[in-house]
Design a protein around this motif. Sequence first.
Motif, mmCIF file in Angstrom:
data_model
loop_
_atom_site.group_PDB
_atom_site.id
_atom_site.type_symbol
_atom_site.label_atom_id
_atom_site.label_comp_id
_atom_site.label_asym_id
_atom_site.label_seq_id
_atom_site.Cartn_x
_atom_site.Cartn_y
_atom_site.Cartn_z
ATOM 1 N N ALA A 90 0.865 -1.324 -0.005
ATOM 2 C CA ALA A 90 -0.063 -0.008 -0.027
ATOM 3 C C ALA A 90 1.013 1.142 0.075
ATOM 4 C CB ALA A 90 -0.827 0.028 1.196
ATOM 5 N N LEU A 91 1.821 1.347 0.579
ATOM 6 C CA LEU A 91 2.856 2.586 0.809
ATOM 7 C C LEU A 91 3.574 2.486 -0.473
ATOM 8 C CD1 LEU A 91 4.300 2.223 4.452
ATOM 9 C CD2 LEU A 91 2.634 3.860 3.298
ATOM 10 N N ASP A 92 3.981 1.544 -1.038
ATOM 11 C CA ASP A 92 4.295 1.596 -2.523
ATOM 12 C C ASP A 92 3.586 2.241 -3.356
ATOM 13 O OD1 ASP A 92 6.732 0.264 -1.747
ATOM 14 O OD2 ASP A 92 5.946 -1.755 -2.480
ATOM 15 N N SER A 93 2.393 2.019 -3.294
ATOM 16 C CA SER A 93 1.198 2.655 -4.103
ATOM 17 C C SER A 93 1.249 4.075 -3.912
ATOM 18 C CB SER A 93 -0.097 1.954 -3.890
ATOM 19 O OG SER A 93 -0.699 2.037 -2.738
ATOM 20 N N ILE A 94 1.104 4.392 -2.500
ATOM 21 C CA ILE A 94 1.113 5.935 -2.262
ATOM 22 C C ILE A 94 2.274 6.745 -2.855
ATOM 23 C CG2 ILE A 94 1.207 7.334 -0.414
ATOM 24 C CD1 ILE A 94 -1.416 6.517 -0.287
ATOM 25 N N GLN A 95 3.637 5.907 -2.610
ATOM 26 C CA GLN A 95 4.774 6.587 -3.134
ATOM 27 C C GLN A 95 4.603 6.910 -4.567
ATOM 28 O OE1 GLN A 95 7.793 4.345 -1.608
ATOM 29 N NE2 GLN A 95 7.434 4.967 0.570
ATOM 30 N N GLN A 96 3.910 5.966 -5.566
ATOM 31 C CA GLN A 96 3.837 6.177 -6.677
ATOM 32 C C GLN A 96 2.684 6.888 -7.088
ATOM 33 O OE1 GLN A 96 4.710 2.509 -9.100
ATOM 34 N NE2 GLN A 96 5.317 1.474 -7.168
ATOM 35 N N GLY A 97 1.986 7.410 -6.219
ATOM 36 C CA GLY A 97 1.088 8.581 -6.678
ATOM 37 C C GLY A 97 -0.223 8.294 -6.368
ATOM 38 N N VAL A 414 5.267 15.186 -2.562
ATOM 39 C CA VAL A 414 6.674 15.681 -2.930
ATOM 40 C C VAL A 414 7.579 14.570 -3.431
ATOM 41 C CG1 VAL A 414 8.698 16.689 -1.850
ATOM 42 C CG2 VAL A 414 6.459 17.344 -1.290
ATOM 43 N N LEU A 415 7.697 13.249 -2.853
ATOM 44 C CA LEU A 415 8.387 12.122 -3.357
ATOM 45 C C LEU A 415 7.911 11.753 -4.808
ATOM 46 C CD1 LEU A 415 10.339 9.902 -2.427
ATOM 47 C CD2 LEU A 415 8.258 8.600 -2.002
ATOM 48 N N GLN A 416 6.634 11.966 -5.217
ATOM 49 C CA GLN A 416 6.320 11.749 -6.540
ATOM 50 C C GLN A 416 6.994 12.843 -7.393
ATOM 51 O OE1 GLN A 416 2.174 11.971 -7.544
ATOM 52 N NE2 GLN A 416 2.369 10.950 -9.487
ATOM 53 N N HIS A 417 6.712 14.263 -7.020
ATOM 54 C CA HIS A 417 7.452 15.232 -7.698
ATOM 55 C C HIS A 417 8.785 15.170 -7.923
ATOM 56 C CE1 HIS A 417 7.708 19.511 -8.811
ATOM 57 N NE2 HIS A 417 8.880 19.622 -8.020
ATOM 58 N N VAL A 418 9.652 14.413 -7.326
ATOM 59 C CA VAL A 418 10.993 14.036 -7.412
ATOM 60 C C VAL A 418 11.247 12.798 -8.069
ATOM 61 C CG1 VAL A 418 11.873 15.915 -5.617
ATOM 62 C CG2 VAL A 418 11.484 13.724 -5.198
ATOM 63 N N GLY A 419 10.255 12.292 -8.393
ATOM 64 C CA GLY A 419 10.629 11.002 -9.162
ATOM 65 C C GLY A 419 11.104 9.850 -8.378
ATOM 66 N N GLY A 420 10.551 10.015 -6.901
ATOM 67 C CA GLY A 420 10.964 8.766 -5.975
ATOM 68 C C GLY A 420 12.209 8.930 -5.415
ATOM 69 N N ASN A 421 12.973 10.005 -5.566
ATOM 70 C CA ASN A 421 14.249 10.093 -4.899
ATOM 71 C C ASN A 421 14.036 10.620 -3.327
ATOM 72 O OD1 ASN A 421 16.499 11.347 -3.924
ATOM 73 N ND2 ASN A 421 17.209 11.888 -6.137
ATOM 74 N N ALA A 425 13.383 14.312 -1.725
ATOM 75 C CA ALA A 425 12.081 14.528 -0.963
ATOM 76 C C ALA A 425 12.366 14.959 0.422
ATOM 77 C CB ALA A 425 11.226 13.182 -1.026
ATOM 78 N N ALA A 426 13.072 14.411 1.201
ATOM 79 C CA ALA A 426 13.498 14.598 2.609
ATOM 80 C C ALA A 426 14.320 16.005 2.421
ATOM 81 C CB ALA A 426 14.455 13.641 3.161
ATOM 82 N N ARG A 427 14.900 16.413 1.586
ATOM 83 C CA ARG A 427 15.554 17.855 1.690
ATOM 84 C C ARG A 427 14.456 18.722 1.518
ATOM 85 N NH1 ARG A 427 17.295 21.598 -1.437
ATOM 86 N NH2 ARG A 427 16.335 20.502 -3.337
ATOM 87 N N LEU A 428 13.440 18.577 0.315
ATOM 88 C CA LEU A 428 12.516 19.427 0.040
ATOM 89 C C LEU A 428 11.756 19.763 1.299
ATOM 90 C CD1 LEU A 428 11.690 18.809 -3.656
ATOM 91 C CD2 LEU A 428 12.980 20.604 -2.650
ATOM 92 N N LEU A 429 11.214 18.718 2.061
ATOM 93 C CA LEU A 429 10.622 18.685 3.128
ATOM 94 C C LEU A 429 11.304 18.959 4.421
ATOM 95 C CD1 LEU A 429 8.556 15.314 2.622
ATOM 96 C CD2 LEU A 429 7.465 17.527 2.675
ATOM 97 N N ASP A 430 12.577 19.246 4.155
ATOM 98 C CA ASP A 430 13.434 19.715 5.585
ATOM 99 C C ASP A 430 13.275 18.666 6.560
ATOM 100 O OD1 ASP A 430 15.364 21.221 6.624
ATOM 101 O OD2 ASP A 430 13.747 22.723 7.609
ATOM 102 N N VAL A 431 13.295 17.310 6.431
ATOM 103 C CA VAL A 431 13.328 16.520 7.339
ATOM 104 C C VAL A 431 14.270 15.395 6.977
ATOM 105 C CG1 VAL A 431 10.878 16.529 7.755
ATOM 106 C CG2 VAL A 431 11.509 15.010 6.111
ATOM 107 N N ASP A 432 14.713 14.543 7.918
ATOM 108 C CA ASP A 432 15.785 13.270 7.430
ATOM 109 C C ASP A 432 14.926 12.183 6.881
ATOM 110 O OD1 ASP A 432 14.489 11.964 9.681
ATOM 111 O OD2 ASP A 432 16.215 12.735 10.918
#
Length: 447
Positions: A90-97, A414-421, A425-432
């Motif tokens: 389910a989380l894989d599907s979330i990460q893919q959009g 955000v993860l989808q926006h950066v192609g799964g990187n 994504a963590a950098r844009l969200l300012d989290v680890d």
Amino acid sequence: MSSARILVVDDDPQARDLLQRLLGPLGAVTQAPDPRRATERIAEGAFDLVLTDMAMPEPGDGLKVLHEVKTQLPDTPVVVVTAFGNIEGALDSIQQGAFDYLAKPFDVDAILRVARRALEQKRLVEENRSLRQQVERGSPMLVGRSAALLEVYKQVARAAASNVPVLITGETGTGKEMVARALHKRSPRMNGPFIPVDCGAITESLMESELFGHAKGSFTGASGTRRGVFEEASGGTLFLDEIGDVGMKVQSQLLRVLQEGEIRRVGESIPVKVDVRVVAATNKDLKARVAEGLFREDLLYRLDVVHLHLPPLRERSEDIPALVEHFAGRHARGGVRPVVTPEANARLAAYDWPGNVRQLENVVARALALNVTGVLGPQDFPEPIGDASTPKMAGLAGDMPSLAELSRRYAAQVLQHVGGNKSEAARLLDVDRKTLYKLLEAAEGES
């Protein structure tokens, strides 16, 4: 969203029929027994929501349906149905959009809750796109399509082609310099310079030199000859902001420039011809200042050949959603455009905005700087505009997601926006990365 178009994809006919009965009150439901048929249905027409089973016989599975929807209908939310306990998939599907996932056996309340939220997101996306198109179609100077602003657009279009002085009036923060720039860009002088001068920020002793220049040795510190802004703006437009703050001596010199088309540098007697269009602006009542003996009446007549008045934001509150959309895009984190809830827009539209558009932009920028969910609600704005003390979004009864859910979905977006990187994504969200995984797993029990 009334009369929604919903596609249900599942190889189990009983599951399809059950979902059709449950979702029927929300709109027209179309069934597809496998990914191939789903692809055909998607090619035949647009859908507002797609629910697909994850595990289906070959060819393909729920992820194939997800990818097809994201390719053909990128704004359509997809809800993935998965076997109970298959959280990793389910989380894989979330990460893919995917918008969300549901576990079998079905929870009727959960299905309706998630479906309504997904349709609400689709509505918000369409509304935001409409607002963006509205902004793009509008004048580059100001954002909005209210009757008051349309009148300003018309006046700018008419005045731009001429060479006469223009006086722009309006409260602080209404966009007077933006209108001046629009006049310049639409005028025959568009290829010449546009020189803005804030008359209120220059002392009286320096104003004369700033405007007209000075000769070497004309006063203490004048180590060389310097051109003033009238010369620098020759062939273009000179914007004199806060003209009401200029002293009487300089007013007399401005009057001569407007009458004769020439200036004299401080310390020189030889006139210099200048070819400048003057656009002036003020937040003061110049007629009242004339009555008080603080502004020359003849200069006012020379400046006020064309008069443009900009309405305060409280008089065009219908433009606020478009302005919020515009500023949200300008200040978006990592290029991912946030969503503004209807209640937040209603709160923003109800406020008086004494600082006008400038204040609104500052408030939106501040809210985005502190927001991690990607969805702006009333709690993101300070009192009395919003309700910063509210821990959760007030909204549409039980149909709005919690902040934890919004955090998870924004992280996935955000993860989808950066192609799964995940690192990016963590950098844009300012989290680890560890926090990113927690965000993606947040509110798992609330779905």
